[in-house]
Design an enzyme around this catalytic site. Structure first.
Site, PDB file in Angstrom:
ATOM      1  N   HIS A 158      -5.692  -7.881 -62.282  1.00 43.96           N
ATOM      2  CA  HIS A 158      -5.511  -8.355 -60.906  1.00 43.96           C
ATOM      3  C   HIS A 158      -4.798  -7.348 -60.010  1.00 43.96           C
ATOM      4  CE1 HIS A 158      -6.936 -12.554 -61.309  1.00 43.96           C
ATOM      5  NE2 HIS A 158      -6.682 -12.322 -62.593  1.00 43.96           N
ATOM      6  N   ASP A 366      -2.391  -2.757 -53.138  1.00 36.90           N
ATOM      7  CA  ASP A 366      -2.630  -4.138 -53.523  1.00 36.90           C
ATOM      8  C   ASP A 366      -3.941  -4.179 -54.297  1.00 36.90           C
ATOM      9  OD1 ASP A 366      -2.077  -6.873 -53.531  1.00 36.90           O
ATOM     10  OD2 ASP A 366      -1.627  -6.903 -51.390  1.00 36.90           O
TER      11      ASP A 366
HETATM   12  C1  GDG Z   1      -1.988 -10.613 -57.177  1.00 38.01           C
HETATM   13  C2  GDG Z   1      -2.338  -9.189 -56.730  1.00 38.01           C
HETATM   14  C3  GDG Z   1      -4.548 -10.025 -55.938  1.00 38.01           C
HETATM   15  C4  GDG Z   1       1.914 -16.616 -50.012  1.00 38.01           C
HETATM   16  N1  GDG Z   1       2.876 -17.234 -49.317  1.00 38.01           N
HETATM   17  C5  GDG Z   1       2.652 -18.536 -49.441  1.00 38.01           C
HETATM   18  C6  GDG Z   1       1.519 -18.723 -50.238  1.00 38.01           C
HETATM   19  N2  GDG Z   1       1.084 -17.524 -50.562  1.00 38.01           N
HETATM   20  C7  GDG Z   1      -0.160 -17.317 -51.341  1.00 38.01           C
HETATM   21  C8  GDG Z   1      -1.214 -16.726 -50.435  1.00 38.01           C
HETATM   22  C9  GDG Z   1      -2.165 -16.112 -51.434  1.00 38.01           C
HETATM   23  C10 GDG Z   1      -1.219 -15.732 -52.577  1.00 38.01           C
HETATM   24  O1  GDG Z   1       0.009 -16.412 -52.382  1.00 38.01           O
HETATM   25  C11 GDG Z   1      -0.918 -14.246 -52.570  1.00 38.01           C
HETATM   26  O2  GDG Z   1      -2.018 -13.575 -53.058  1.00 38.01           O
HETATM   27  P1  GDG Z   1      -2.216 -12.033 -52.811  1.00 38.01           P
HETATM   28  O3  GDG Z   1      -3.573 -11.685 -53.252  1.00 38.01           O
HETATM   29  O4  GDG Z   1      -2.021 -11.738 -51.354  1.00 38.01           O
HETATM   30  O5  GDG Z   1      -1.062 -11.271 -53.603  1.00 38.01           O
HETATM   31  P2  GDG Z   1      -0.289 -11.379 -55.066  1.00 38.01           P
HETATM   32  O6  GDG Z   1       0.539 -12.596 -55.159  1.00 38.01           O
HETATM   33  O7  GDG Z   1       0.454 -10.098 -55.175  1.00 38.01           O
HETATM   34  O8  GDG Z   1      -1.460 -11.471 -56.153  1.00 38.01           O
HETATM   35  C12 GDG Z   1      -3.299  -9.226 -55.548  1.00 38.01           C
HETATM   36  C13 GDG Z   1      -4.182 -11.360 -56.542  1.00 38.01           C
HETATM   37  O9  GDG Z   1      -3.239 -11.219 -57.606  1.00 38.01           O
HETATM   38  C14 GDG Z   1      -5.432 -12.067 -57.094  1.00 38.01           C
HETATM   39  O10 GDG Z   1      -6.109 -11.270 -58.017  1.00 38.01           O
HETATM   40  O11 GDG Z   1      -5.317 -10.238 -54.762  1.00 38.01           O
HETATM   41  O12 GDG Z   1      -3.677  -7.921 -55.189  1.00 38.01           O
HETATM   42  O13 GDG Z   1      -1.157  -8.462 -56.361  1.00 38.01           O
HETATM   43  O14 GDG Z   1      -3.097 -17.032 -51.879  1.00 38.01           O
HETATM   44  O15 GDG Z   1      -1.751 -17.759 -49.642  1.00 38.01           O
HETATM   45  N3  GDG Z   1       1.007 -19.926 -50.581  1.00 38.01           N
HETATM   46  C15 GDG Z   1       1.649 -21.017 -50.091  1.00 38.01           C
HETATM   47  N4  GDG Z   1       2.757 -20.907 -49.307  1.00 38.01           N
HETATM   48  C16 GDG Z   1       3.285 -19.701 -48.946  1.00 38.01           C
HETATM   49  O16 GDG Z   1       4.261 -19.617 -48.198  1.00 38.01           O
HETATM   50  N5  GDG Z   1       1.178 -22.227 -50.427  1.00 38.01           N
END
Ligand code: GDG
Length: 462
Positions: A158, A366
């Site tokens: 991921h 990322d």
């Molecule tokens: C890893 C990889 C890859 C954030 N704040 C709140 C909230 N979030 C949710 C977002 C989104 C998730 O968290 C974050 O996903 P990301 O993809 O942006 O980043 P990572 O957590 O670092 O995830 C990344 C991912 O795995 C999947 O393979 O894309 O590159 O680093 O869904 O919405 N959710 C809620 N409240 C918040 O305040 N409910």
């Protein structure tokens, strides 16, 4: 082949989602796959126990069976807080300055993976497809093979795969890669991460990649695929018009009193480029005084991994920076940055995305970045906002209609903010339609099916 399509799925990941309404899109999709195919989701419970016993806690919720195991404090320290969060995460996000190389971490990581292998082994049936998630579990495939598992096993990464010369700084690099080669299929979000992996195997181990995406090294053949994860776009569009989202939208809109809102949503993590984002925004305020007081940056940043020093540092740096920028620029009735250290439910988040005319997503690195996709999926089709996206997010490979920026350059962030804020509606709609089509087509189901189909098609290990 037919028999294979009926296979159960064993999903193995560090943390197992308990189900219920608070699940993220990825957890919902994995749960759906488990419901359809039958199977088990196995991983760490997130809890500590005095002595590791391998006792499995089974739960069945919404038609999905989860099997979790508690770990000892030393495992949590060395495997999770140590090797996963202090060694692999920074290194794989190109931050060797933050990576800590400790033999005890590597040892704890290996031990925890052996414990996972011992514990999950009796749950595996001969036809099951085994799907291991993420960097916490690189060695698990090898450990299962050592215990006689002959099943098809796939691994999905991921996060980014780092360039070879950075990976070479890790004392256990070769061992980790050798472990990975024991899987039958390895998935990456982008071709760039896949190529970095190949580069290491080619240069350091004499491997060769054939035209079908099969990497051959010594007696091992592993299929590699680029398989970008998506979101449940339909769910997000629905969430964005829910009551809770509308209420949030209204609240934000009113609080902005005619100003344009710019939004960032990120776990508080140094890979997300928050510091650089604030500096870029500050530059924008300084370079374009006429735009000051017309905009507000809303940064939602729920804290994560608070027991790791580097995360405590980034938190206090950002607090200082937000305070300084606000102190220097705020007026009686305007504060340039609203910095919020808390998470919100997903329906509220959809309302936030929709209320903000610019989505500022500028990670330094990322693997993918799902926030960029969620921002797009939440927009009003008739009057969509503009996505500003880092070139160094995996998502940039699919989302070329966003305004792509170098997140290290405050000038580029400032320029792109000006461009986004002055973009005519027609252009916003045109860019958004293309982005939305991609987000809808290559959604979370597409990702899941693409990976599991590829896994089913791999040859049964000899
Ligand atoms: C890893 C990889 C890859 C954030 N704040 C709140 C909230 N979030 C949710 C977002 C989104 C998730 O968290 C974050 O996903 P990301 O993809 O942006 O980043 P990572 O957590 O670092 O995830 C990344 C991912 O795995 C999947 O393979 O894309 O590159 O680093 O869904 O919405 N959710 C809620 N409240 C918040 O305040 N409910």
């Amino acid at each position: 082949m037919e028999q294979c399509a009926m296979s159960r799925l064993i999903v193995i990941s560090n943390r197992v989602s308990a189900g219920g309404g608070s699940q993220g899109g990825l957890a919902v999709a994995l749960s759906a796959a488990l419901r359809e195919n039958g199977g088990i989701w196995f991983g760490w419970s997130g809890n500590e126990t005095n002595e590791f016993t391998g006792h499995i806690n089974f739960q069945r919720q919404d038609g999905v069976t989860t099997a979790t195991v508690d770990l000892e404090a030393q495992d949590i320290d060395e495997y999770y807080n140590g090797y996963a969060n202090r060694t692999l995460w920074p290194l794989f996000h190109y931050r060797i300055d933050l990576a800590e190389y400790e033999r005890s971490f590597a040892g704890g990581y290996q031990r925890a993976n052996e414990r996972f292998a011992d514990t999950v082994l009796p749950l595996i049936e001969p036809d099951d497809l085994i799907w291991v998630q993420d960097y916490h579990m690189f060695p698990l495939g090898k450990e299962l093979r050592r215990r006689g598992v002959k099943n098809r096993t796939g691994f999905f990464l991921h996060i980014p795969w780092p360039p070879r010369r950075l990976l070479l700084t890790l004392p256990e690099a070769r061992e980790l890669v050798e472990g990975l080669l024991e899987y039958d299929l390895i998935g990456f979000h982008t071709d760039e991460w896949l190529q970095s992996f190949c580069d290491y195997v080619r240069e350091e181990m004499g491997g060769t990649l054939d035209d079908d995406g099969v990497l051959n090294v010594g007696s091992r053949s592993v299929r590699l695929i680029a398989c970008p994860v998506g979101i449940d776009a339909r769910e997000f569009a629905t969430l964005a018009s829910s009551d809770k989202a509308s209420e949030t939208y209204k609240r934000l809109h009113e609080s902005a009193v005619g100003r344009t809102l710019i939004v960032g949503v990120d776990r508080l993590d140094y890979s997300k480029g928050l510091e650089e984002r604030f500096l870029g925004y500050e530059r924008f305020l300084t370079e374009h005084p006429e735009e000051r007081k017309e905009v507000v940056l809303l940064q939602i940043a729920p804290p994560s991994r608070g027991s790791v020093d580097s995360y405590q540092r980034i938190r206090s740096t950002l607090e200082g920076l937000a305070g300084r920028i606000n102190g220097a620029h705020a007026g009686l009735d305007w504060v340039p940055i609203r910095y919020v250290n808390q998470g919100y439910p997903r329906d509220m988040l959809a309302g936030v995305y929709r209320a903000c005319k610019v989505g500022l997503v500028t990670p330094l690195r990322d693997g993918m970045n799902l926030v960029a996709k969620e921002y797009v999926a939440s927009q009003d089709p008739a009057d969509p906002g503009v996505l500003i996206l880092s070139r160094f997010a995996g998502a940039a490979e699919q989302m070329s209609e966003a305004l792509l920026v170098n997140p290290h350059s405050a000038e580029e962030i400032s320029d792109s903010l000006l461009q986004a804020l002055s973009m005519p509606r027609q252009e916003r709609v045109r860019r958004w339609e293309t982005l939305m089509a991609g987000v809808q087509t290559q959604d979370i189901r597409w990702w899941l099916e693409r990976f599991t189909d590829a896994l089913r098609r791999t040859a049964v290990p000899a």
